[in-house]
Design a protein around this motif. Structure first.
Motif, mmCIF file in Angstrom:
data_model
loop_
_atom_site.group_PDB
_atom_site.id
_atom_site.type_symbol
_atom_site.label_atom_id
_atom_site.label_comp_id
_atom_site.label_asym_id
_atom_site.label_seq_id
_atom_site.Cartn_x
_atom_site.Cartn_y
_atom_site.Cartn_z
ATOM 1 N N HIS A 179 -2.018 40.933 78.842
ATOM 2 C CA HIS A 179 -3.330 41.271 78.299
ATOM 3 C C HIS A 179 -4.430 40.686 79.181
ATOM 4 O O HIS A 179 -4.386 39.519 79.541
ATOM 5 N N ASP A 187 -7.824 47.526 77.642
ATOM 6 C CA ASP A 187 -8.231 46.348 76.876
ATOM 7 C C ASP A 187 -9.522 46.643 76.116
ATOM 8 O O ASP A 187 -10.613 46.534 76.663
ATOM 9 N N GLY A 195 -4.726 46.165 78.180
ATOM 10 C CA GLY A 195 -4.843 45.724 76.801
ATOM 11 C C GLY A 195 -3.486 45.487 76.177
ATOM 12 O O GLY A 195 -2.525 45.165 76.868
#
Length: 142
Positions: free
Chosen positions: A22, A64, A140
């Protein structure tokens, strides 16, 4: 062999996308980008165009959405026209945005863009010759 992975994505790139966590960043760079001098890790794909690669990557790559701008572009000079390739990127990104969360690109001036590139997990250097075609993708979660 695995099923349904586009042939355009080499094993090294698929592994890197899986290894990324992430907030890690991948840059799809155009042919003019000084990738070798700014990359911690570089994958050369000199015969591939960024839109074709972006289309393949976005099938697997979550953006993200904990940040305002998970996709960034190198800002063009004010006296230059808006690069047509940006519209192509927008169409591809919207196609894979299942949650309708993608709103807009972020922009980074050229020299700060190079500094950001040095922090990227991986830079994929393509054969795209369109000006200002570099695109940053921040990963993400699924």
């Amino acid at each position: 062999m695995l099923k349904n992975i586009p042939k355009i994505i080499p094993p090294e790139l698929m592994k890197d996308m899986m290894d990324m966590g992430h907030s890690d960043v991948m840059i799809l760079a155009d042919a003019n980008f000084p990738g070798t001098s700014h990359a911690r890790k570089i994958i050369r794909m000199d015969t591939v165009e960024i839109p074709e690669l972006l289309e393949a990557v976005m099938q697997f790559f979550p953006l993200d959405f904990f940040v305002e701008e998970p996709v960034k572009l190198m800002r063009n000079l004010p006296e230059e026209p808006v690069p047509a390739i940006w519209d192509t990127y927008n169409e591809i990104l919207k196609k894979y945005d299942q949650d309708n969360a993608f709103c807009q690109f972020g922009f980074i001036d050229r020299l700060p863009f190079y500094e950001e590139a040095e922090k990227a997990y991986v830079i994929v250097q393509t054969g795209t010759t369109a000006r200002y075609a570099n695109i940053v993708l921040q990963k993400g979660v699924v």
